[in-house]
Design a protein around this motif. Sequence first.
Motif, PDB file in Angstrom:
ATOM      1  N   ASN A   1       0.833  -1.215   0.000  1.00 14.44           N
ATOM      2  CA  ASN A   1       0.000   0.000   0.000  1.00 14.44           C
ATOM      3  C   ASN A   1       0.863   1.259   0.000  1.00 14.44           C
ATOM      4  N   GLY A   2       0.757   2.041  -1.073  1.00 17.78           N
ATOM      5  CA  GLY A   2       1.473   3.308  -1.165  1.00 17.78           C
ATOM      6  C   GLY A   2       2.943   3.187  -1.504  1.00 17.78           C
ATOM      7  N   VAL A   3       3.455   1.965  -1.719  1.00 17.17           N
ATOM      8  CA  VAL A   3       4.881   1.779  -2.015  1.00 17.17           C
ATOM      9  C   VAL A   3       5.152   2.147  -3.474  1.00 17.17           C
ATOM     10  N   ARG A   4       6.162   2.992  -3.684  1.00 15.13           N
ATOM     11  CA  ARG A   4       6.562   3.355  -5.050  1.00 15.13           C
ATOM     12  C   ARG A   4       7.325   2.199  -5.670  1.00 15.13           C
ATOM     13  N   ILE A   5       6.890   1.783  -6.833  1.00 15.12           N
ATOM     14  CA  ILE A   5       7.454   0.593  -7.458  1.00 15.12           C
ATOM     15  C   ILE A   5       7.386   0.726  -8.966  1.00 15.12           C
ATOM     16  N   THR A   6       8.243   0.008  -9.665  1.00 13.47           N
ATOM     17  CA  THR A   6       8.177  -0.011 -11.122  1.00 13.47           C
ATOM     18  C   THR A   6       8.378  -1.439 -11.602  1.00 13.47           C
ATOM     19  N   GLY A   7       8.249  -1.638 -12.886  1.00 19.01           N
ATOM     20  CA  GLY A   7       8.397  -2.956 -13.496  1.00 19.01           C
ATOM     21  C   GLY A   7       8.108  -2.834 -14.980  1.00 19.01           C
ATOM     22  N   PHE A   8       8.144  -3.952 -15.670  1.00 18.77           N
ATOM     23  CA  PHE A   8       7.890  -3.953 -17.106  1.00 18.77           C
ATOM     24  C   PHE A   8       6.482  -3.421 -17.370  1.00 18.77           C
ATOM     25  N   THR A   9       6.353  -2.483 -18.308  1.00 15.63           N
ATOM     26  CA  THR A   9       5.083  -1.800 -18.526  1.00 15.63           C
ATOM     27  C   THR A   9       4.245  -2.471 -19.621  1.00 15.63           C
ATOM     28  N   PRO A  10       2.934  -2.186 -19.668  1.00 15.44           N
ATOM     29  CA  PRO A  10       2.090  -2.717 -20.747  1.00 15.44           C
ATOM     30  C   PRO A  10       2.575  -2.289 -22.137  1.00 15.44           C
ATOM     31  N   THR A  11       3.091  -1.069 -22.248  1.00 14.45           N
ATOM     32  CA  THR A  11       3.614  -0.602 -23.541  1.00 14.45           C
ATOM     33  C   THR A  11       4.795  -1.448 -23.981  1.00 14.45           C
ATOM     34  N   GLU A  12       5.694  -1.740 -23.044  1.00 11.14           N
ATOM     35  CA  GLU A  12       6.851  -2.572 -23.374  1.00 11.14           C
ATOM     36  C   GLU A  12       6.426  -3.989 -23.735  1.00 11.14           C
TER      37      GLU A  12
ATOM     38  N   SER B   1      -1.377  -9.084 -16.243  1.00 16.51           N
ATOM     39  CA  SER B   1      -0.628  -7.848 -16.428  1.00 16.51           C
ATOM     40  C   SER B   1       0.088  -7.510 -15.127  1.00 16.51           C
ATOM     41  N   LEU B   2       1.407  -7.459 -15.167  1.00 18.20           N
ATOM     42  CA  LEU B   2       2.174  -7.142 -13.960  1.00 18.20           C
ATOM     43  C   LEU B   2       1.785  -5.785 -13.405  1.00 18.20           C
ATOM     44  N   THR B   3       1.676  -4.797 -14.273  1.00 22.36           N
ATOM     45  CA  THR B   3       1.324  -3.447 -13.823  1.00 22.36           C
ATOM     46  C   THR B   3      -0.026  -3.448 -13.109  1.00 22.36           C
ATOM     47  N   ASP B   4      -1.013  -4.101 -13.699  1.00 24.96           N
ATOM     48  CA  ASP B   4      -2.350  -4.132 -13.101  1.00 24.96           C
ATOM     49  C   ASP B   4      -2.338  -4.816 -11.742  1.00 24.96           C
ATOM     50  N   ARG B   5      -1.599  -5.908 -11.641  1.00 24.84           N
ATOM     51  CA  ARG B   5      -1.566  -6.631 -10.366  1.00 24.84           C
ATOM     52  C   ARG B   5      -0.866  -5.811  -9.284  1.00 24.84           C
ATOM     53  N   LEU B   6       0.193  -5.112  -9.652  1.00 24.15           N
ATOM     54  CA  LEU B   6       0.898  -4.282  -8.676  1.00 24.15           C
ATOM     55  C   LEU B   6       0.003  -3.150  -8.188  1.00 24.15           C
ATOM     56  N   LYS B   7      -0.694  -2.518  -9.122  1.00 24.71           N
ATOM     57  CA  LYS B   7      -1.610  -1.438  -8.735  1.00 24.71           C
ATOM     58  C   LYS B   7      -2.755  -1.970  -7.874  1.00 24.71           C
ATOM     59  N   ALA B   8      -3.275  -3.136  -8.232  1.00 25.19           N
ATOM     60  CA  ALA B   8      -4.374  -3.731  -7.459  1.00 25.19           C
ATOM     61  C   ALA B   8      -3.925  -4.086  -6.046  1.00 25.19           C
TER      62      ALA B   8
ATOM     63  N   GLY C   1      -2.020  -2.190  -4.331  1.00 20.81           N
ATOM     64  CA  GLY C   1      -1.852  -0.931  -3.607  1.00 20.81           C
ATOM     65  C   GLY C   1      -0.599  -0.152  -3.933  1.00 20.81           C
ATOM     66  N   ALA C   2       0.244  -0.685  -4.820  1.00 21.50           N
ATOM     67  CA  ALA C   2       1.502  -0.003  -5.143  1.00 21.50           C
ATOM     68  C   ALA C   2       1.264   1.248  -5.987  1.00 21.50           C
ATOM     69  N   GLN C   3       2.141   2.222  -5.838  1.00 18.04           N
ATOM     70  CA  GLN C   3       2.161   3.404  -6.705  1.00 18.04           C
ATOM     71  C   GLN C   3       3.152   3.124  -7.829  1.00 18.04           C
ATOM     72  N   PHE C   4       2.647   2.880  -9.019  1.00 20.82           N
ATOM     73  CA  PHE C   4       3.486   2.431 -10.120  1.00 20.82           C
ATOM     74  C   PHE C   4       4.051   3.616 -10.887  1.00 20.82           C
ATOM     75  N   GLY C   5       5.383   3.646 -11.027  1.00 18.08           N
ATOM     76  CA  GLY C   5       6.046   4.688 -11.802  1.00 18.08           C
ATOM     77  C   GLY C   5       6.799   4.067 -12.964  1.00 18.08           C
ATOM     78  N   HIS C   6       7.076   4.858 -13.993  1.00 21.22           N
ATOM     79  CA  HIS C   6       7.807   4.321 -15.144  1.00 21.22           C
ATOM     80  C   HIS C   6       8.415   5.456 -15.959  1.00 21.22           C
ATOM     81  N   ALA C   7       9.377   5.099 -16.799  1.00 22.38           N
ATOM     82  CA  ALA C   7       9.997   6.068 -17.704  1.00 22.38           C
ATOM     83  C   ALA C   7       9.001   6.451 -18.800  1.00 22.38           C
ATOM     84  N   ILE C   8       9.127   7.665 -19.313  1.00 17.41           N
ATOM     85  CA  ILE C   8       8.238   8.110 -20.385  1.00 17.41           C
ATOM     86  C   ILE C   8       8.517   7.334 -21.668  1.00 17.41           C
ATOM     87  N   ILE C   9       9.785   7.080 -21.940  1.00 17.20           N
ATOM     88  CA  ILE C   9      10.186   6.372 -23.160  1.00 17.20           C
ATOM     89  C   ILE C   9      10.387   4.895 -22.834  1.00 17.20           C
TER      90      ILE C   9
END
Length: 228
Positions: free
Chosen positions: A147-158, A171-178, A180-188
């Motif tokens: 809950n509220g932890v900033r985290i990243t990983g392979f994105t849906p775009t990638e 989807s890794l991103t969806d599961r992490l968000k579900a 409670g994680a705060q998902f961050g990623h690079a723009i590119i």
Amino acid sequence: MILTSHADLADEKEQTGAWLSTFTDAYYVFIRAGFEVTVASPKGGRPPLDPLSEQDEHTTDEVRTYRDDFMAQMEMGNTWSLEEVGSTVYDAVYIADGHGALWDLADNRQVGKLLYECLLNDTPVAMVGHGVAAVLSLSKLRPAVLNGVRITGFTPTEEALLKRHPYLPFSLTDRLKASGAQFGHAIIPFTPHVETDGIFITGQNPASTAMAAQALVARMAVEQLCCD
């Protein structure tokens, strides 16, 4: 260092496994820092390597070094099983990328227990790409831990750019968000991005490996100074 043991994508027509550079690029950061490295995987033995990660376009300088390094190849080819190393105390944990992690690290009781011990002991954990799925094993033991932890990983775009998303179990991103994680990623896509929060150091993709490994080394150096 933990690598996936899972080789098959969902349709069993394409192969996956660990992403080679996310082992080599971190391994040599740790070795040059003077660390003693234990390499493990869920099943032990030689983990599968994603064939795509062995192609020239994904070959890093450290992959080239590895190909001439007999000792490193021995460590990769004869990993300990997670069951064998489960009771050992480590100063840090690193989990490599590889689509296979979505199958055998995202719902793995041994991984969950290991990360729970890291949480209790404030032991730093670095994870890259799909290896970040390992935290889902921890969240099964501690549902609110992300809950509220900033985290990243392979994105849906990638995933879409690799054209492997139709084969994946979730989807890794969806599961992490579900969770409670705060998902961050690079723009590119496919560019380095690392998030650090609490004991967790997460890298978005293979390009983030060295940065995540160096952050882990820096974290351990700070803790050593505090202990001294």
